[in-house]
Enzyme design. Structure first.
Site, short mmCIF file in Angstrom:
data_model
loop_
_atom_site.label_atom_id
_atom_site.label_comp_id
_atom_site.label_asym_id
_atom_site.label_seq_id
_atom_site.Cartn_x
_atom_site.Cartn_y
_atom_site.Cartn_z
N GLU A 168 43.71 36.82 38.10
CA GLU A 168 43.87 38.34 38.02
C GLU A 168 44.31 38.98 39.39
O GLU A 168 44.11 38.28 40.46
CB GLU A 168 42.52 39.20 37.78
CG GLU A 168 42.08 39.22 36.37
CD GLU A 168 40.77 39.98 36.39
OE1 GLU A 168 40.47 41.08 37.01
OE2 GLU A 168 39.84 39.77 35.69
N GLU A 186 34.21 36.43 37.21
CA GLU A 186 33.63 37.06 38.24
C GLU A 186 32.05 37.30 38.51
O GLU A 186 31.37 38.38 38.36
CB GLU A 186 34.09 38.60 38.59
CG GLU A 186 35.78 38.76 38.56
CD GLU A 186 36.19 40.16 39.12
OE1 GLU A 186 35.61 40.85 38.94
OE2 GLU A 186 37.37 39.83 39.60
C1 NOJ Z 1 38.29 42.33 37.79
C2 NOJ Z 1 37.82 42.36 36.66
O1 NOJ Z 1 37.63 41.15 35.84
C3 NOJ Z 1 38.37 43.39 35.30
O2 NOJ Z 1 37.20 43.45 34.27
C4 NOJ Z 1 38.43 44.56 35.90
O3 NOJ Z 1 39.12 45.54 35.13
C5 NOJ Z 1 39.72 44.44 37.34
N1 NOJ Z 1 38.97 43.40 38.11
C6 NOJ Z 1 39.90 45.60 37.87
O4 NOJ Z 1 38.81 46.24 38.46
#
Ligand code: NOJ
Length: 431
Positions: free
Chosen positions: A341, A156
């Site tokens: 994710e 991200e």
């Molecule tokens: C994206 C992130 O990569 C992760 O580290 C985070 O915990 C989750 N989203 C939830 O916000």
């Protein structure tokens, strides 16, 4: 039905679950009063550094066929150029155990946290960042490439840059859109260097290297207001798409390009084609409006539709968005896709089962339409350290009791196990 080779798994990251590493920017940041909800720190987290065999066994019991985890750069390279062989051995053991359990690993090299020395030497803005990350990637892939073929260079990038350099909510706590654009550019250059290093290190030619892009659905609050349309376009072209499109088109959105011209000879055109798969992290939708009061956030105010269903963090639950994003991104890149994710903060576990089924139904439909989706990683296996939100936000299919470190599979975890086993969604829960 999902295709025979479709992978079902969960995702985590080192700082959020491992505990025991105090050598990072996040550890220091979390100790500054008022930075993290509840004053939480990642010091212990889920203690996975010692409890990892239990967590691998848990995944096996849930019938998972893949797992996305990250490597803590600060452990592997605690001081510049100094590689900790014991840390690499630890990750070798974890990856080996996953493979033995029939769980294909996907490893993220950089998931938000930086070693202290990298922070002290300029963090993401340092001219040397791309070389530093590439050298680290080369060492890790050389050491572990026989156990892992799916690699994520950076998790991200747009979120990291926005939170750390524009909103100032994450380390280093800077609030400057122009600095954020410079950090974005440096990360893009770093990704390209890491991509090349990972391939150079991969003796067997098996490595598949990508980025986990955070992608949101962005819509105007008032579709007839030019201001809201402009805010929507701006958020889409910068936060949402800039990094990904640089990798598919070799171009940066005009204003970003102008603001991030560097003297260093990195050409955005070189970024084209530097991902072997698309990693998509999808969570939610934003309805945006132009706000003159928000110059520091590029005049964009984000909200959610009235009456929308939300998570414990107030994020809208919008499954259709996953289908939209998969189709749109695949159409541009035409390479294999992984949902790297997708998940929901839901401490009571009353929404997660529904969330899973509705989002997986979107994946299934996208596959039926020809989108080459190869796997789905639910965020997360365990409750964990949710960055500035601390431990209160609970994303786990498995609940963690932080007082005892006991793991308890939630009903949604059992449901996901069943879906993975049957490679199909439960008929009665389909909408
Ligand atoms: C994206 C992130 O990569 C992760 O580290 C985070 O915990 C989750 N989203 C939830 O916000």
């Amino acid at each position: 039905m999902f295709p025979r080779h479709f992978l079902f798994g969960t995702a985590t990251s080192a700082t959020q679950v491992e505990g025991g590493c105090t050598n990072t920017d996040w550890y220091d940041f979390a100790r500054r009063p008022g930075r993290i909800k509840g004053g939480d720190t990642p010091e212990i987290a889920c203690d996975q550094w010692s409890r990892w065999p239990e967590d691998v066994a848990l995944q096996q019991r849930l019938g998972m066929t893949t797992h996305r985890l990250s490597i803590e750069w600060a452990r592997v390279e605690p001081r510049p150029g100094e590689i900790d062989a014991a840390a690499l051995d630890h990750y070798r053991a974890v990856l080996g155990a996953l493979r033995d359990a029939g769980i294909e690993p996907m490893v993220t090299l950089h998931h938000f946290s930086l070693p202290r020395w990298v922070r002290d030497a300029g963090g993401l803005l340092a001219d040397a960042l791309p070389e530093r990350l590439a050298r680290y990637a080369l060492r890790v892939v050389s050491a572990l490439g026989d156990l892992c073929s799916l690699w994520v260079t950076i998790n991200e990038p747009s979120v990291l840059v926005a939170q750390g350099y524009m909103l100032g909510a994450w380390p280093p706590g800077v609030q400057s859109p122009v600095t954020a654009i410079r950090a974005h550019h440096r990360l893009l250059e770093a990704h390209v260097a890491m991509y090349r290093a990972a391939h150079a290190a991969d003796a067997q030619g098996r490595a598949r290297v990508g980025v986990a892009h955070h992608v949101r659905v962005v819509q105007p609050e008032r579709p007839r207001r030019p201001g809201d349309l402009a805010a929507t376009a701006l958020m889409r072209r910068t936060f949402n798409e800039a990094f990904g499109r640089a990798l598919t088109e070799g171009k940066l959105y005009g204003p970003l390009d102008v603001l991030s011209r560097s003297k260093r000879g990195f050409r955005v055109a070189d970024a084209r084609g530097t991902q072997d798969f698309l990693g998509i992290n999808y969570y939610s939708r934003d309805v945006v409006r132009f706000s003159a009061a928000r110059a520091a956030e590029m005049f964009v105010a984000r909200g959610i539709p009235e009456g929308a269903e939300v998570s414990d963090l107030g994020w809208e639950i919008y499954p259709e968005g996953l289908g939209e994003v998969l189709r749109a991104w695949y159409a541009r890149a035409k390479i294999p896709v992984y949902v790297t994710e997708n998940g929901v903060a839901d401490a009571a576990d009353t929404r997660r089962g529904r969330f899973l089924v509705d989002h997986l139904a979107q994946v299934e439909a996208a596959i039926a339409d020809g989108v080459d989706v190869r796997g789905y990683y639910h965020w997360s296996l365990l409750d964990n350290f949710e960055w500035a939100e601390g431990y209160a936000a609970r994303f786990g299919l498995v609940e963690v009791d932080y007082a005892t470190q006991e793991r308890r599979v939630r009903p949604s975890g059992e449901l996901y196990a069943r879906i993975a086993r049957e490679r199909a969604l439960p008929g009665p829960m389909r909408r």
